[in-house]
Design a protein around this motif. Structure first.
Motif, mmCIF file in Angstrom:
data_model
loop_
_atom_site.group_PDB
_atom_site.id
_atom_site.type_symbol
_atom_site.label_atom_id
_atom_site.label_comp_id
_atom_site.label_asym_id
_atom_site.label_seq_id
_atom_site.Cartn_x
_atom_site.Cartn_y
_atom_site.Cartn_z
ATOM 1 N N TYR A 44 0.767 -1.251 0.000
ATOM 2 C CA TYR A 44 0.000 0.000 0.000
ATOM 3 C C TYR A 44 0.798 1.302 0.000
ATOM 4 C CZ TYR A 44 -3.808 -3.148 1.125
ATOM 5 O OH TYR A 44 -4.721 -4.156 1.089
ATOM 6 N N LEU A 45 2.013 1.278 0.538
ATOM 7 C CA LEU A 45 2.700 2.556 0.729
ATOM 8 C C LEU A 45 3.652 2.867 -0.427
ATOM 9 C CD1 LEU A 45 3.431 2.262 4.556
ATOM 10 C CD2 LEU A 45 1.436 3.229 3.409
ATOM 11 N N ARG A 46 3.513 4.083 -0.977
ATOM 12 C CA ARG A 46 4.362 4.494 -2.099
ATOM 13 C C ARG A 46 4.987 5.848 -1.796
ATOM 14 N NH1 ARG A 46 3.727 0.043 -2.695
ATOM 15 N NH2 ARG A 46 2.544 -1.079 -4.273
ATOM 16 N N LYS A 47 6.225 6.057 -2.263
ATOM 17 C CA LYS A 47 6.888 7.347 -2.004
ATOM 18 C C LYS A 47 6.381 8.427 -2.956
ATOM 19 C CE LYS A 47 10.990 5.574 0.181
ATOM 20 N NZ LYS A 47 12.313 5.008 -0.040
ATOM 21 N N ASN A 48 6.009 8.030 -4.158
ATOM 22 C CA ASN A 48 5.457 8.957 -5.156
ATOM 23 C C ASN A 48 6.303 10.226 -5.298
ATOM 24 O OD1 ASN A 48 3.621 9.778 -7.065
ATOM 25 N ND2 ASN A 48 2.223 10.707 -5.592
ATOM 26 N N PRO A 49 7.585 10.086 -5.613
ATOM 27 C CA PRO A 49 8.469 11.263 -5.622
ATOM 28 C C PRO A 49 8.232 12.201 -6.813
ATOM 29 C CG PRO A 49 9.636 9.372 -6.475
ATOM 30 C CD PRO A 49 8.283 8.883 -6.080
ATOM 31 N N ALA A 50 8.482 13.485 -6.582
ATOM 32 C CA ALA A 50 8.531 14.438 -7.700
ATOM 33 C C ALA A 50 10.000 14.476 -8.113
ATOM 34 C CB ALA A 50 8.049 15.802 -7.252
ATOM 35 N N GLY A 51 10.366 13.653 -9.063
ATOM 36 C CA GLY A 51 11.775 13.544 -9.466
ATOM 37 C C GLY A 51 12.049 12.158 -10.002
ATOM 38 N N VAL A 52 13.234 11.654 -9.744
ATOM 39 C CA VAL A 52 13.624 10.355 -10.316
ATOM 40 C C VAL A 52 12.866 9.214 -9.618
ATOM 41 C CG1 VAL A 52 15.571 8.784 -10.672
ATOM 42 C CG2 VAL A 52 15.880 11.251 -10.966
ATOM 43 N N HIS A 53 12.299 8.336 -10.445
ATOM 44 C CA HIS A 53 11.450 7.264 -9.929
ATOM 45 C C HIS A 53 11.674 6.007 -10.756
ATOM 46 C CE1 HIS A 53 7.143 5.699 -9.117
ATOM 47 N NE2 HIS A 53 7.906 5.439 -8.085
ATOM 48 N N LYS A 54 11.774 4.861 -10.082
ATOM 49 C CA LYS A 54 11.899 3.583 -10.805
ATOM 50 C C LYS A 54 10.510 2.974 -10.960
ATOM 51 C CE LYS A 54 16.517 1.852 -10.324
ATOM 52 N NZ LYS A 54 17.297 0.645 -10.125
ATOM 53 N N GLU A 55 10.134 2.681 -12.215
ATOM 54 C CA GLU A 55 8.766 2.228 -12.479
ATOM 55 C C GLU A 55 8.754 0.931 -13.274
ATOM 56 O OE1 GLU A 55 7.813 5.593 -14.851
ATOM 57 O OE2 GLU A 55 7.081 6.758 -13.145
ATOM 58 N N LEU A 56 7.665 0.210 -13.142
ATOM 59 C CA LEU A 56 7.473 -0.990 -13.957
ATOM 60 C C LEU A 56 6.596 -0.647 -15.148
ATOM 61 C CD1 LEU A 56 6.633 -3.823 -11.393
ATOM 62 C CD2 LEU A 56 8.592 -3.743 -12.917
ATOM 63 N N TRP A 57 7.026 -1.030 -16.329
ATOM 64 C CA TRP A 57 6.216 -0.869 -17.530
ATOM 65 C C TRP A 57 6.140 -2.236 -18.218
ATOM 66 C CZ3 TRP A 57 4.312 3.860 -19.841
ATOM 67 C CH2 TRP A 57 4.582 5.016 -19.088
ATOM 68 N N TYR A 58 4.936 -2.567 -18.694
ATOM 69 C CA TYR A 58 4.713 -3.856 -19.353
ATOM 70 C C TYR A 58 4.489 -3.616 -20.854
ATOM 71 C CZ TYR A 58 2.421 -8.315 -20.418
ATOM 72 O OH TYR A 58 2.071 -9.524 -20.974
ATOM 73 N N HIS A 59 5.251 -4.309 -21.678
ATOM 74 C CA HIS A 59 5.157 -4.103 -23.132
ATOM 75 C C HIS A 59 4.039 -4.998 -23.692
ATOM 76 C CE1 HIS A 59 7.527 -3.579 -27.161
ATOM 77 N NE2 HIS A 59 6.478 -2.797 -27.078
ATOM 78 N N GLU A 60 2.833 -4.625 -23.365
ATOM 79 C CA GLU A 60 1.695 -5.481 -23.712
ATOM 80 C C GLU A 60 1.478 -5.599 -25.220
ATOM 81 O OE1 GLU A 60 -2.327 -4.342 -22.856
ATOM 82 O OE2 GLU A 60 -2.800 -6.359 -22.224
#
Lengths: 90, 200
Positions: A44-60
């Motif tokens: 449930y807890l996310r840092k949600n930064p305004a700046g550099v963020h590591k994200e998951l993207w799925y190439h559907e």
């Protein structure tokens, strides 16, 4: 926005789905002492930064690969793209 | 998608006589718009091959044995002697399309089954061949890929999105492509190709 896929080269963002914070790759150990707190944080807890963020993207609409995209959420600049399978556990 | 058309004729002694005919998703569509020939690409079988975890080496050997060609790299293709097409659309996923070779189901598929997970997707996909001098202009309107031959060479295959629909695009020659889209939305996809061809 273009995402420079590590295997396929630059591809349009419309082919991908954003799947959230890349911390989801590191699932806590359910046997650990404070696993309840860790799972609360994981689920449930996310840092949600305004700046550099590591994200998951799925190439559907492509090769169905999972990517870890390091993106600046303020400028949308993409700093790094890796296959999730290569980053898991790092 | 194959649709079987069933027609019942009165037979002998009131026993029904049945005729089963295969109907393709676009019913053999063929048209020329702005010098672009648009035609349904018909095939007998289309199967997907998934590489089980940690068995890529075994799969490569099996692919070569079954189709006589080396397993292609990602986004590359092969064509075997009998015209069977093999596309690698992901690290662990391939598609094999058999236009009309008669021994495919009896020989090739059982052979591939020894190494790959196989799913028959014949009914799930519809093929459209687009061909002509202005085909790139037409595709540029609906396809987000870089179609330059330096990036998208002859024999390359890519999976992408066109007009919100999932499409596998295979480059046969400089100005000839085969587009595979889900058969359930093949009518909508054909319409977007037609409109794009008219608007160039």
């Amino acid at each position: 926005m273009l995402i420079d896929h590590p295997l396929l080269g630059p591809r349009d963002a419309s082919e991908f789905i954003y799947m959230g914070d890349a911390k989801l790759l590191n699932r806590p150990n359910w046997k650990s002492q404070n696993s309840k707190t860790k799972f609360l944080d994981y689920g449930y807890l996310r840092k949600n930064p305004a700046g550099v963020h590591k994200e998951l993207w799925y190439h559907e609409q492509g090769d169905r690969s999972w990517l870890v995209v390091t993106r600046n959420t303020v400028t949308h600049e993409i700093l790094k793209v890796e296959l999730a399978r290569d980053t898991k556990g790092k | 998608m194959f649709r079987l058309t069933l027609s019942i004729r009165k037979g002998i002694n009131n026993v029904a006589k049945l005729d089963l005919k295969i109907k393709k998703p676009l019913d053999g569509y063929s048209k020329v718009i702005n010098q672009i020939k648009i035609a349904e690409y018909q095939f007998d079988n289309l199967i997907s091959l998934a590489i089980p975890l940690k068995t890529e080496r075994k799969c490569k050997l099996n692919f070569k044995k079954s189709l006589g060609e080396p397993m292609p790299n990602i986004e590359k293709s092969i064509i075997d002697k009998s015209g069977i097409l093999g596309f690698r659309i992901g690290l662990d996923l391939l598609l094999v399309c058999n236009p009309s070779h008669s021994s495919f189901v009896k020989k090739t598929v059982p052979s591939l089954k020894q190494a790959f997970y196989i799913t028959d997707q014949t009914g799930g996909w519809c093929g459209v061949r687009v061909d002509g001098d202005r085909v790139i202009e037409m595709l540029e309107r609906i396809c987000p890929l870089n179609l330059s031959q330096k990036i998208f060479a002859i024999g390359d295959v890519k999976r992408t999105i066109m007009d919100h629909l999932n499409v596998i695009i295979f480059r046969e020659t400089e100005k000839k492509f085969i587009l595979f889209s889900p058969s359930s939305s093949s009518g909508s996809f054909l319409k977007s190709i037609e409109i794009s061809s008219r608007n160039i």
